[in-house]
Enzyme design. Structure first.
Site, PDB file in Angstrom:
ATOM      1  N   GLU A  86       0.818  -1.204   0.000  1.00 51.93           N
ATOM      2  CA  GLU A  86       0.000   0.000   0.000  1.00 51.93           C
ATOM      3  C   GLU A  86       0.858   1.263   0.000  1.00 51.93           C
ATOM      4  O   GLU A  86       1.960   1.277   0.555  1.00 51.93           O
ATOM      5  CB  GLU A  86      -0.897   0.030   1.249  1.00 51.93           C
ATOM      6  CG  GLU A  86      -1.845  -1.139   1.340  1.00 51.93           C
ATOM      7  CD  GLU A  86      -2.539  -1.227   2.689  1.00 51.93           C
ATOM      8  OE1 GLU A  86      -3.685  -1.721   2.719  1.00 51.93           O
ATOM      9  OE2 GLU A  86      -1.936  -0.825   3.706  1.00 51.93           O
ATOM     10  N   ASP A 133      -7.350  -4.523   8.473  1.00 50.88           N
ATOM     11  CA  ASP A 133      -6.565  -3.565   7.685  1.00 50.88           C
ATOM     12  C   ASP A 133      -6.642  -3.851   6.195  1.00 50.88           C
ATOM     13  O   ASP A 133      -5.845  -3.320   5.427  1.00 50.88           O
ATOM     14  CB  ASP A 133      -5.106  -3.533   8.149  1.00 50.88           C
ATOM     15  CG  ASP A 133      -4.435  -4.904   8.077  1.00 50.88           C
ATOM     16  OD1 ASP A 133      -5.052  -5.847   7.554  1.00 50.88           O
ATOM     17  OD2 ASP A 133      -3.299  -5.027   8.549  1.00 50.88           O
ATOM     18  N   VAL A 168      -8.079   1.232  11.392  1.00 52.34           N
ATOM     19  CA  VAL A 168      -7.390   0.560  10.283  1.00 52.34           C
ATOM     20  C   VAL A 168      -6.069   1.243   9.933  1.00 52.34           C
ATOM     21  O   VAL A 168      -5.312   0.757   9.095  1.00 52.34           O
ATOM     22  CB  VAL A 168      -8.294   0.486   9.027  1.00 52.34           C
ATOM     23  CG1 VAL A 168      -9.541  -0.324   9.314  1.00 52.34           C
ATOM     24  CG2 VAL A 168      -8.659   1.878   8.508  1.00 52.34           C
TER      25      VAL A 168
END
Length: 350
Positions: free
Chosen positions: A64, A235, A301
């Site tokens: 990410e 997450d 998260v």
């Protein structure tokens, strides 16, 4: 050899220097200070660019990018989440981050963020619990005793004031590891054999498990009234820890709804499931805990603004210290229009 100019150099904080910085400041002091930076940025939430993180999912994990800006500085974090890594002797989560000056676009900090993410995640949890947990909370159940568990415990000790942590993990070795690491840290540690045992007498329930799947770590009948749930394991899409019935009975607080509805516990719920954003509680725009019987739930998260806060903190803390190395990272030709000439003139040095 021609030495790089000051304009070419960017402060770089390695893992070794980050560890040295933590020991220099003290881990509990650092957690308190990072939480302060995060709270300050939540108070100016509306200034920030906000977008769900950019994620690349695979069968084994996720990679990410988490960007944001307050108009003066820009920051991003690269982070992965690969639960299978521990079986191969690797970290589940690794990360690095960068902070830049919006006016010039020049980076002002490059740093490891594997340790820093653990610190900022724990600091965020405790900052939220300070606002939402029952007053006088002294006991936390820590369900999931992996890499984050010690940081969560020490943050709750330093910021909320817990005196006891009750540990549970499906892997007894993880519980033993956590208990050993927390010995002599000023908090009473109780190793438990079931989640129910861990929750006995706890006012704060923290879930932080790694498996990338929809799991039910806490069932509805396990959670009584008057507790704060710190659910931080979710997450990514398809990963949850709590039974949906718990969410129906709780007041749910989130960082950024557009991201949490994709990745958090509330991905189980309808799109219009009501949530309160934490920045609204911190600024006084919304109410957090109303009474002793309320169940509050932080569906955490992780969000880019928290990383931005941690990057700001490290930038401020390492300035003019020995805890950063100057990295020759930016080209700086004598004439900004003559990058090729700089390259050609470097032949002599080569």
């Amino acid at each position: 050899m021609t030495l790089p100019s000051d304009k070419a150099l960017v402060p770089f904080v390695s893992v070794d220097n980050m560890m040295r910085l933590v020991h220099h400041i003290g881990i509990e002091t650092m957690l308190i200070e990072i939480a302060g930076y995060i709270e300050d940025d939540f108070k100016r939430w509306e200034l920030f660019d906000k977008t769900p993180r950019v994620a690349s999912h695979s069968d084994v994990g996720v990679i990410e990018l988490m960007p944001t800006s307050d108009g003066e500085a820009y920051g991003f974090k690269y982070v992965n989440g690969h639960p299978k890594n521990t079986s191969e002797g690797l970290q589940t989560v690794t990360a690095f981050g960068l902070l830049a000056d919006v006016y010039t676009g020049y980076p002002v900090l490059l740093t490891e963020m594997t340790l820093l993410t653990a610190l900022r995640t724990a600091a965020t949890s405790a900052m939220v619990a300070k606002h939402l947990a029952p007053k006088g909370s002294k006991t936390m159940a820590m369900i999931g005793n992996g890499a984050q568990s010690e940081f969560q415990t020490l943050a709750m000790k330093a910021i909320v004031g817990i005196k006891e942590v009750r540990l549970y993990d499906v892997d007894q070795a993880a519980t033993d590891k956590c208990a050993t690491n927390l010995s002599n840290m000023g908090v009473s540690v109780v190793k438990c054999t079931t989640p129910e045992e861990a929750m006995q007498g706890a006012q704060i329930l923290t879930t932080c498990t790694a498996d990338k799947k929809n799991a039910t770590i806490l069932t509805d009948n396990m959670v009584g009234e008057g507790v704060h749930i710190n659910a931080i394991g979710g997450d990514c899409p398809g990963k949850t820890e709590l039974a949906a019935g718990i969410l129906d009975r709780a007041d749910v607080f989130v960082e950024f709804p557009e991201q949490t509805r994709i990745e958090g516990e509330i991905q189980q719920m309808a799109d219009d499931f009501p949530v309160t954003e934490m920045w609204e509680v911190i600024t006084g725009a919304k109410v957090g805990r109303r009474d002793d019987k309320q169940i509050t739930l932080f569906d955490g998260v992780g969000f880019a603004i928290e990383d931005f806060s941690a990057l700001r903190y490290v930038r401020d803390r390492v300035k003019n210290t020995e805890f950063a190395d100057m990295l020759d990272m930016l080209a700086d030709p004598d004439d900004p229009r003559d990058l090729f000439g700089m390259l050609q003139r470097s032949k002599a040095d080569a």
